[in-house]
Structure formats: structure tokens, C-alpha cells
Write a protein that holds these residues in place. Structure first.
Motif, mmCIF file in Angstrom:
data_model
loop_
_atom_site.group_PDB
_atom_site.id
_atom_site.type_symbol
_atom_site.label_atom_id
_atom_site.label_comp_id
_atom_site.label_asym_id
_atom_site.label_seq_id
_atom_site.Cartn_x
_atom_site.Cartn_y
_atom_site.Cartn_z
ATOM 1 N N TYR A 138 0.799 -1.226 0.000
ATOM 2 C CA TYR A 138 0.000 0.000 0.000
ATOM 3 C C TYR A 138 0.834 1.279 0.000
ATOM 4 O O TYR A 138 0.256 2.369 -0.051
ATOM 5 C CB TYR A 138 -0.951 -0.006 1.197
ATOM 6 C CG TYR A 138 -1.726 -1.297 1.344
ATOM 7 C CD1 TYR A 138 -2.589 -1.745 0.338
ATOM 8 C CD2 TYR A 138 -1.588 -2.096 2.477
ATOM 9 C CE1 TYR A 138 -3.285 -2.930 0.463
ATOM 10 C CE2 TYR A 138 -2.286 -3.293 2.613
ATOM 11 C CZ TYR A 138 -3.132 -3.706 1.597
ATOM 12 O OH TYR A 138 -3.823 -4.886 1.722
ATOM 13 N N PRO A 188 -8.224 -1.938 -0.197
ATOM 14 C CA PRO A 188 -9.142 -2.716 -1.040
ATOM 15 C C PRO A 188 -9.704 -3.913 -0.270
ATOM 16 O O PRO A 188 -8.967 -4.602 0.446
ATOM 17 C CB PRO A 188 -8.256 -3.166 -2.206
ATOM 18 C CG PRO A 188 -6.852 -3.103 -1.686
ATOM 19 C CD PRO A 188 -6.825 -1.996 -0.685
ATOM 20 N N LEU A 235 -11.002 -7.250 -0.942
ATOM 21 C CA LEU A 235 -10.990 -8.183 -2.065
ATOM 22 C C LEU A 235 -11.819 -9.427 -1.769
ATOM 23 O O LEU A 235 -11.804 -9.936 -0.649
ATOM 24 C CB LEU A 235 -9.543 -8.594 -2.374
ATOM 25 C CG LEU A 235 -8.583 -7.440 -2.673
ATOM 26 C CD1 LEU A 235 -7.153 -7.964 -2.761
ATOM 27 C CD2 LEU A 235 -8.983 -6.728 -3.960
#
Length: 425
Positions: A87, A395, A397
Motif C-alpha cells: 500500500y 481494497p 478483495l
């Protein structure tokens, strides 16, 4: 539903009961779930003057919060080096500034509200091979870079002074970690919420939510009208209540036993300084002593949260490998419980509507990260969402294979990592 028959339920502190909701009420914030996420959120918010209602389908601390290994472990299931790689450095700096905060919150709660939960300082990460020992050296350097200077690297003789086993080649002692009775911590926090005017309702599952201004939350016998809603059910949140939260996470089961009480000499011979221990395997073992000198031992993961047929058969070989001297010791309690796993192994925080929030998926590090979550949601409702949004930007996922195949595919992946652990590569 009552608490499962665990050591924690048997030794829980006395507390006055919480009622079932059987009327229509109003509040500022309605929190769904009275585990650590919901309790931490409610306590921070009631301290700040908000009118808070907590709806619990079963009992306070019914889920993972009242059943876990009781280990206060810093950071997240993915450490800061992985966060930086995935990240970026800016995110890593923000996460690094928060990675030891959850444990500090717990210690503050214990001190401020005089919560009797058998807290003891010190947690050990134990290496089973040189590769894992190398990772612990890197972990020490990373954690010191982010401000934790209460770490001690243990060589083979050092860890044998801490744990009476020849299984480990070394370890890392984190003096800012520790262990406790998690159900008594949850009950103590619930009492503190009551002291601040917060309302907790047990056996009061949310059955339907109509979003709006205000939101309307229905239970079997009551209704709550609230400006804000916070979902804090984690692995025990009913999927049909909010399907958007179940698609990108997976409940997983873990199993724990406690032995019969050991003598004081036996207990001190096993773990002389009363630390908690977890190994560095992908499917790790964890253990510690209880306040009455039982060995509490847990390990393994069952993906999809199935109840195992024989917990003793799963745990005894693990315990015997670590402590051969206890291979025939009787077990007095055994239980299982579910935690919520995410694909990234990072918690999932976010917004479903402008006034509806969720925090879930601590992936095995829930004792500390849930307490931080409560502080962040309180900051957000007070107008400062910067730290909450660091998590919300990650995110979320989906697991490969969708609803039908995510459990077997995840189990296959875990088996691969478990094989690497056994081979030490």
C-alpha cells in the motif's frame, strides 16, 4: 443463546444482567454486536457524551471476544513490511503510528475502570526454524522503527529459559504484549458503558434495518431509531442482515482446551515468567497459563467455521509436541469459536451509507485491533475521519472461487503454507 461451555464462561465475573429489548427507543448511535468491536466503540462514544444502544443477539462477549486465546498481540495479521509493500510508504507510516495503540487502550481500560481480568504482561513469538528466526529479527527492527523498544530477541537458550520445550530455535519477547481473561475484559467494559449511561440489550438480535435519517433497526420485540448505525458483529453477524458485509470475508474456526490445574511448581517449570506464546507457523499454535495455573492451549484453523467432531484429537498432538511432559494430562474444558478472515488479512472498515459504518475482519488479531477500531469510529463521528479512512481506503478483495469454492480453495492454499512451515522454507 448462552455462552459456550468454556473455561472463560466457568470463571466469568459476576455482573448484573442486561435486558432484552421489548419497546421502541431512540438514540444517537445503535451498535450491532456486543463483542470487543462494539464494546470499544460504545465505551469511547459514551465517554464522549453520545447516547448509545448496543444490540446483542446472544450475550455480551458471546463470540470470539469471549472465547479467544486471551493474547494481547500488537500489530495486525499482516505486519508493517507487508503493508508498506502493498500500500506504499505513506500508508505504512499511518498504520505504523497505530500498531501498538490497541494494547495501550486495553491497559488503560483495565486501569481506569479497575477491570479484574487477570492481565499479565509479556508475549513471545516463537520460531521453529532458522527461516522464522530471521523473520523475527526483521520484525524487531521494524517494530523498533515504529517506537516499540520493549523487545528482546531470544536465542535458543534464551527461549528455553522462558518456555520448557526444545521445540523452538529462538523467539522475540514483546513486553508491550500480554495476556488476560477476555470474557472478563468484555464484561468489565460493558459495565463501564452502563456506568456512562449506555444501554446494552442481550438476546436482541437486529432482524431488519431500514436506512435513512434516522435509521430504523428492528428486533423481534422492539425497534431502535438511531442517527448512526455501526455494524460490529464480525463472524457472528447474520449474513442476511447486511449481505454486502459477508461477500468479502470468511468465518473460520479455532479450537482451545484447558488442562486440569497444575501445581505452582509445575506451572513455573513450564512458563517461568508467565508469558503468553504463539509460534510463527502459518497455522499457528498458541498457549499460556491461566490465573489458576491451567495450561490453555489452542491452534489450527477450520475454514468455513465448521464445528470439529473431536477437539481433543486436534489439540492433544499439538500440545504433546510442545510439552511432551504433559502428553497425558487430562483436559477439563474444550471449545471452539469463529473469527472473521479477510483475503488481505487486514481489517475491513468502511461506510455502507453516509451514516452507517462497519468494522470487521481482524483475521486473528482481534483483541487489540478491535479496541483501536472503537477509538477510530468515535473520532470519525466527532468529525475527524483521517485515521478511520486509512483503513477504509484498503481494497476489500473477494476470496477466489466465490461463495461455493472459497472455503476449499483457501484450505488448499493454507495446506501449501503449512507444508512450507514443516519444511522450514
Amino acid at each position: 443463546m448462552e455462552h459456550v461451555e468454556s473455561y472463560y464462561a466457568q470463571t466469568a465475573n459476576y455482573h448484573a444482567p442486561w435486558p432484552q429489548l421489548n419497546e421502541s427507543i431512540q438514540c444517537d448511535v445503535c451498535i450491532i454486536g456486543a463483542g470487543f468491536t462494539g464494546l470499544s466503540s460504545a465505551l469511547f462514544l459514551t465517554e464522549a457524551g453520545y447516547d448509545v444502544v448496543v444490540l446483542e443477539a446472544a450475550r455480551v462477549g458471546f463470540g470470539a471476544s469471549g472465547r479467544n486465546g486471551g493474547q494481547v498481540v500488537n500489530s495486525w495479521s499482516r505486519d508493517i513490511d507487508v503493508i508498506e509493500q502493498r500500500y506504499g510508504q505513506d500508508s505504512a507510516r499511518m498504520f505504523g503510528s497505530m500498531m501498538f495503540e490497541g494494547a495501550e487502550i486495553i491497559r488503560d481500560r483495565i486501569d481506569r475502570y479497575a477491570i479484574d481480568c487477570d492481565y499479565r504482561p509479556g508475549g513471545i513469538f516463537a520460531a521453529l526454524n532458522p527461516r522464522q528466526m530471521g523473520h523475527l529479527r526483521q520484525q524487531q527492527a521494524l517494530w523498533e522503527r515504529y517506537g516499540n523498544h520493549q523487545l528482546e530477541l531470544l536465542d535458543e537458550s534464551g527461549i528455553q529459559r522462558e518456555v520448557a520445550t526444545t521445540r523452538y530455535v529462538g523467539g522475540l519477547l514483546d513486553k508491550r504484549g500480554g495476556h488476560l481473561h477476555p470474557l472478563n475484559l468484555a464484561l468489565g467494559e460493558a459495565e463501564a458503558i452502563r456506568r456512562h449511561g449506555g444501554r446494552i440489550y442481550e438476546h436482541s438480535a437486529a432482524t431488519q434495518i431500514r436506512y435513512g435519517t434516522p435509521n430504523q433497526i428492528s428486533t423481534a420485540q422492539g425497534n431502535v431509531s438511531a442517527k448512526w448505525v455501526i455494524f460490529a458483529g464480525n463472524a457472528y453477524l447474520a449474513p442476511q442482515l447486511e449481505p454486502r458485509l459477508s461477500g468479502k470475508s470468511m468465518p473460520c474456526g479455532s479450537q482451545i482446551i484447558t488442562t486440569e490445574p497444575l501445581s505452582q511448581d509445575q506451572a513455573l517449570s513450564l512458563i517461568p515468567n508467565n508469558r503468553c506464546v504463539e509460534d510463527c507457523n502459518y497455522l499457528l499454535d498458541y498457549f499460556r497459563l491461566t490465573a489458576d495455573n491451567r495450561l490453555l492451549y489452542g491452534g489450527g484453523v477450520i475454514y468455513g467455521a465448521r464445528e470439529p467432531a473431536d477437539i481433543d484429537a486436534l489439540i492433544r498432538p499439538k500440545l504433546a509436541k510442545t510439552f511432551p511432559q504433559l502428553q497425558n494430562i487430562p483436559f477439563t474444558t474444550r471449545w471452539s469459536g469463529n473469527f472473521l478472515l479477510t483475503l488481505s488479512r487486514m481489517p475491513q472498515f468502511g461506510r455502507l451509507e453516509n451514516n452507517v459504518y462497519y468494522m470487521q475482519g481482524d483475521s486473528g488479531h482481534g483483541v487489540t485491533s478491535t479496541h483501536l477500531a472503537g477509538k477510530l469510529i468515535a473520532e470519525t463521528l466527532r468529525g475527524d475521519a483521517e485515521r478511520f479512512d486509512v483503513f477504509a481506503a484498503l481494497p476489500h478483495l473477494p476470496f477466489p472461487g466465490g461463495r461455493r469454492f472459497k472455503v476449499p480453495l483457501t484450505a488448499i492454499g493454507a495446506a501449501w503454507y503449512a507444508l512450507r512451515d514443516r519444511l522450514g522454507v
